[in-house]
Write a protein that holds these residues in place. Structure first.
Motif, PDB file in Angstrom:
ATOM      1  N   GLN A   1      -2.178   2.300  -7.249  1.00 28.88           N
ATOM      2  CA  GLN A   1      -3.546   2.548  -7.299  1.00 28.88           C
ATOM      3  C   GLN A   1      -4.374   2.043  -8.471  1.00 28.88           C
TER       4      GLN A   1
ATOM      5  N   TRP B   1      -3.548   1.591  -0.378  1.00 28.31           N
ATOM      6  CA  TRP B   1      -4.905   1.699  -1.392  1.00 28.31           C
ATOM      7  C   TRP B   1      -5.924   1.231  -1.191  1.00 28.31           C
TER       8      TRP B   1
ATOM      9  N   LEU C   1      -5.799   6.823  -1.931  1.00 28.13           N
ATOM     10  CA  LEU C   1      -4.682   6.699  -1.072  1.00 28.13           C
ATOM     11  C   LEU C   1      -5.203   6.674   0.291  1.00 28.13           C
TER      12      LEU C   1
END
Length: 350
Positions: A75, A105, A111
């Motif tokens: 992330q 991502w 997400l």
């Protein structure tokens, strides 16, 4: 470097993977940053990038998605580098089961997609390799695609690439790039992976990318490496060797359309003779009445004409609630599924 909505730069990170998870995550972070600095807008890392590949390791290295350290690292990397990041795969634990799972991502760090490997790697090549992911892993049950500003991307993991139907379904979903993080071995890799990458690209007139770990000859499971990208013409346009490296490909969507115009197989398929159907979609309309059954086991039903009225209207669409007599249901049936059916009308002259 690609810069328009018709082109973008894809990077495949062929990274070394070892037994130390923290070091694996740090290496992935550095390589992802390097790819972005070299103009990559979409980046993929390999299958099992945080773990040695082996059934005995999956439980130990497994994490909850998206809260584990591997997802947190992905992330941050996506957000820091403003890229679309295909996070290879990691062993995922969920509800007492383990999965081989990829995450995707976006540049904002959100997400976008989660793909659990659909086809588990269970093979037995006598004298060469026996491997059974199903000893510890459970299969996923969904197809996975995600949108970018350039095109829709379909996602599979390693063994998924052997199943042509999956690629065809992604093509029908509108994908123009298919990405398979994978770790083919030293038996199946040299024999099959180039053919499979080219085959899926040629079948579907899309770009296909295969992102492998680097080769480590001291590992229990030795990855073949040789990450590659094939064009919709069915040729390998970029390929790595066995070492740790990053390869780059400019994905040209105009070229996809050019190939499809030159060889228009999407319009030439005989859908009247064959088809590949996504069973996760709603079931197609059927012309079989599910409620009407004869009381006996006879296939035929016989009517005495003398017992019929002056005009008897029989259903042909199998939708009538008065079946076998018509109740007008064919009108709605025809609108729904494109038939042009009316009833059979029998009249009797006096």
């Amino acid at each position: 470097m690609a810069s328009s909505l018709n082109k973008f730069r894809l990077a495949l990170v062929q990274m070394a993977v070892g037994a130390n998870k923290t070091e694996n995550l740090q290496r992935a972070t550095v390589k992802i940053q390097e790819a972005a600095q070299n103009g990559a807008q979409v980046v993929s890392i390999p299958e099992c990038f945080n773990s040695p590949y082996g059934t005995k390791y999956f439980g130990e290295y497994s994490e909850i998605i998206p809260d584990g350290p591997s997802c947190q690292a992905l992330q941050k990397a996506a957000k820091d580098n403003k890229i679309y990041l295909i996070g290879g795969s990691i062993p995922e634990k969920s509800d007492g089961k383990l999965y081989n799972t990829a995450t995707v991502w976006c540049p904002e760090g959100n997400l976008l997609a989660v793909h659990r490997k659909i086809h588990l790697f269970d093979i037995d090549v006598p004298g060469k390799i026996t491997f059974k992911e199903s000893e510890t892993l459970s299969p996923g049950n969904t197809f996975t695609s995600f949108d970018t500003p350039w095109c829709k991307v379909g996602l599979g993991i390693c063994y998924d690439i052997r199943f042509a139907e999956m690629g065809m379904i992604y093509r029908d979903m509108g994908c123009k790039l298919l990405v398979y993080p994978g770790a083919f071995n030293m038996t199946t890799g040299p024999a099959h992976i180039d053919t499979l990458v080219k085959g899926r690209a040629l079948d579907n007139q899309v770009y296909v990318a295969f992102a492998s770990p680097a080769r480590d000859n001291s590992a229990e499971y030795v990855a073949y490496a040789n990450s590659s990208v094939a064009s919709p013409w069915g040729e390998i346009v970029t390929q790595a060797d066995e070492t740790e490296t990053i390869i780059y490909t400019d994905i040209d969507l105009e070229y996809v359309q050019t190939i499809r115009n030159q060889i228009p197989i999407s319009f030439q398929r005989r859908n009247d003779l064959y088809s590949v159907h996504n069973n996760l979609d709603s079931k197609p309309e059927t012309r079989f009445n599910q409620t009407y059954q004869l009381e006996s086991k006879k296939v035929a039903e016989t009517f005495n004409v003398d017992e019929l009225g002056k005009k008897t209207v029989f259903c042909r669409c199998w939708e009538s609630k008065k079946f076998p007599l018509c109740d007008g249901a064919h009108g709605k049936h025809n609108q729904r599924c494109g038939d042009n059916l009316g009833p059979v009308i029998i009249t009797k002259n006096e």
